[in-house]
Design a protein around this motif. Structure first.
Motif, short mmCIF file in Angstrom:
data_model
loop_
_atom_site.label_atom_id
_atom_site.label_comp_id
_atom_site.label_asym_id
_atom_site.label_seq_id
_atom_site.Cartn_x
_atom_site.Cartn_y
_atom_site.Cartn_z
N GLY A 144 0.84 -1.19 0.00
CA GLY A 144 0.00 0.00 0.00
C GLY A 144 0.88 1.24 0.00
N THR A 172 3.46 -4.96 5.41
CA THR A 172 2.51 -4.28 6.28
C THR A 172 3.24 -3.55 7.39
OG1 THR A 172 0.73 -4.68 7.89
CG2 THR A 172 2.23 -6.50 7.52
N VAL A 211 14.06 1.00 7.90
CA VAL A 211 14.71 2.05 7.12
C VAL A 211 15.89 2.57 7.95
CG1 VAL A 211 14.43 4.32 6.03
CG2 VAL A 211 12.56 2.66 5.94
N GLU A 224 17.77 1.53 2.51
CA GLU A 224 18.28 2.91 2.40
C GLU A 224 17.13 3.85 2.10
OE1 GLU A 224 21.37 3.02 -0.56
OE2 GLU A 224 22.86 2.62 0.97
N MET A 247 11.76 9.91 -2.37
CA MET A 247 10.40 9.85 -2.90
C MET A 247 9.59 11.00 -2.32
SD MET A 247 10.62 6.88 -4.55
CE MET A 247 8.97 6.29 -4.89
N SER A 300 3.98 5.56 -0.72
CA SER A 300 2.71 4.89 -0.44
C SER A 300 1.88 4.71 -1.71
CB SER A 300 1.91 5.70 0.58
OG SER A 300 1.79 7.04 0.14
N GLY A 314 3.88 1.61 -3.20
CA GLY A 314 4.01 0.51 -2.25
C GLY A 314 5.43 0.04 -1.98
N1 SAM Z 1 2.45 0.32 4.94
C1 SAM Z 1 3.24 -0.83 4.66
C2 SAM Z 1 4.55 -0.78 5.41
O1 SAM Z 1 4.91 0.26 5.95
O2 SAM Z 1 5.22 -1.80 5.41
C3 SAM Z 1 3.49 -1.06 3.18
C4 SAM Z 1 3.79 0.13 2.32
S1 SAM Z 1 5.30 0.99 2.70
C5 SAM Z 1 5.24 2.28 1.49
C6 SAM Z 1 6.52 -0.14 2.09
C7 SAM Z 1 7.92 0.09 2.57
O3 SAM Z 1 8.41 1.30 2.02
C8 SAM Z 1 8.09 0.19 4.07
O4 SAM Z 1 9.02 -0.78 4.52
C9 SAM Z 1 8.64 1.58 4.29
O5 SAM Z 1 9.54 1.63 5.34
C10 SAM Z 1 9.31 1.85 2.96
N2 SAM Z 1 9.48 3.27 2.64
C11 SAM Z 1 8.56 4.26 2.62
N3 SAM Z 1 9.10 5.43 2.25
C12 SAM Z 1 10.42 5.19 2.02
C13 SAM Z 1 11.51 6.00 1.60
N4 SAM Z 1 11.39 7.29 1.33
N5 SAM Z 1 12.72 5.39 1.46
C14 SAM Z 1 12.87 4.06 1.72
N6 SAM Z 1 11.88 3.26 2.11
C15 SAM Z 1 10.66 3.81 2.27
#
Ligand code: SAM
Ligand code: SF4
Length: 334
Positions: free
Chosen positions: A69, A101, A164, A192, A196, A330, A333
């Motif tokens: 997501g 998730t 992260v 890393e 985004m 997001s 995903g």
């Molecule tokens: N909500 C769920 C979660 O947090 O696992 C699934 C979607 S989330 C967007 C998927 C992964 O993207 C997560 O592990 C999150 O830490 C990572 N994520 C989000 N923004 C990020 C960024 N700017 N750089 C690196 N990883 C990122």
């Protein structure tokens, strides 16, 4: 089965990541702004449309499906979609059904997910300190996630923790996180931070903790052996000899992983992103809604795969977040 999906660089596409919602019950600082505007519901594919589209990919050779997501488990009726996908596990067409998730809803869903054939899940968790957790997720409560993890463990779901790596934030938790994962029997992967979302490049550069530095710190205490295992994605793995743990590193910025890329990403509005780090996408919602004949959407999928680029252009090496992509994580995903 129709002919498999092969891109212009002879890469077979057998992994689809589906973002089923752009909404989330957290507001992680590197992922979302505090006041996010979410998509109007009518923009979203219905669960039936998601089923139809995803099933087309499975017919075209997708073997692994990851649901993500936003937070996938906050999408209303999400188990209906998992149930629909689980029929492809039953026929053997799909080898793996999994999800990423934040863990907040696992106490509600873990046992049904396991019953539907989910075997492994990725849970994002950057810190074990409740205050830091509240700060980084803005809206999250650590305890709720820890309870979710317990629920997952109790039904036999194998967990990989995704953390992260953030300079000045969880540097001091490197060894505690590793120890905790060893105790709990979870795998651990560091990510890393990627450029985004809206332009926060100064912040991102500031927070950027190169995983080669993180790895070097791990090596001061442990013997690390490189594993040859590759998943077609940006993760590389080592074994920690002293504990037997597997630790992963997702390094889109310091490593080029694109040559073995086997994946594409579908959003909840039916956009197909052929590369996480590029703006180009194909609209699959229009052909999906235009005709009840699946060959129309299959053709659109093939045309999209024919445009899959060679790789992304993320680059921090010039002290700027080059190759930045404006959409939020997001949206696709991760
Ligand atoms: N909500 C769920 C979660 O947090 O696992 C699934 C979607 S989330 C967007 C998927 C992964 O993207 C997560 O592990 C999150 O830490 C990572 N994520 C989000 N923004 C990020 C960024 N700017 N750089 C690196 N990883 C990122
Ligand atoms: Fe939500 Fe996951 Fe983004 Fe955090 S990383 S805000 S949990 S979608």
């Amino acid at each position: 089965m129709t002919a498999p999906l092969i891109d212009p660089f002879a890469r077979a596409i057998d992994y689809l990541r589906v973002s089923v919602t752009d909404r989330c019950d957290f507001r992680c600082v590197y992922c979302m702004s505090e006041n996010m505007t979410f998509l109007p519901k009518k923009e979203l594919l219905t669960l039936e449309e998601l089923d139809r589209l995803t099933s087309a990919f499975v017919r075209m050779g997708v073997r692994k499906l990851r649901i993500t997501g936003g937070e996938p488990l906050v999408r209303k009726g999400i188990l209906t979609f998992f149930r629909a996908m689980s029929r492809h596990l039953d026929t053997g067409a799909l080898k793996e059904l999994t999800l990423t998730t934040n863990g907040s809803q696992l106490t509600r869903f873990a046992d049904e997910l396991a019953a539907l054939g989910v075997r492994r899940i990725n849970v994002s968790l950057d810190t074990l300190d409740p205050d830091k957790f509240a700060r980084i997720t803005r809206w999250g409560r650590l305890n709720q996630v820890l309870e979710g993890l317990e629920a997952a463990k109790s039904v036999g779901l194998k967990v990989k923790i995704n953390a992260v790596a953030l300079k000045g934030f969880n540097e001091d938790e490197l060894f505690p996180l590793l120890d905790w994962c060893a105790e709990e029997g979870h795998d651990l992967t560091f990510i890393e931070v990627m450029p985004m979302g809206e332009d926060m490049s100064p912040l991102r550069l500031d927070q950027y903790w190169p995983l080669k530095d993180l790895r070097a710190r791990l090596a001061t205490r442990f013997t690390l052996t490189d594993l040859t295992e590759r998943t077609g994605g940006p993760a590389r793995y080592v074994r920690v000899e002293e504990t037997g743990q597997k630790v992963g590193f997702i390094t889109p910025l310091t490593h080029n992983f694109c040559e073995s890329c086997n994946r594409v990403r579908l959003t909840c509005t039916g956009e197909l992103f052929m590369c996480l780090g590029q703006e180009d996408m194909a609209d699959l919602r229009t052909p999906l809604r235009a005709s009840a004949d699946d060959s129309v959407v299959e053709q659109a999928i093939r045309a999209a795969i024919a445009r899959k680029p060679k790789g992304h252009d993320f680059d921090y090496s010039r002290q700027r977040a080059d190759g930045q992509v404006s959409r939020h994580m997001s949206h696709t995903g991760g």
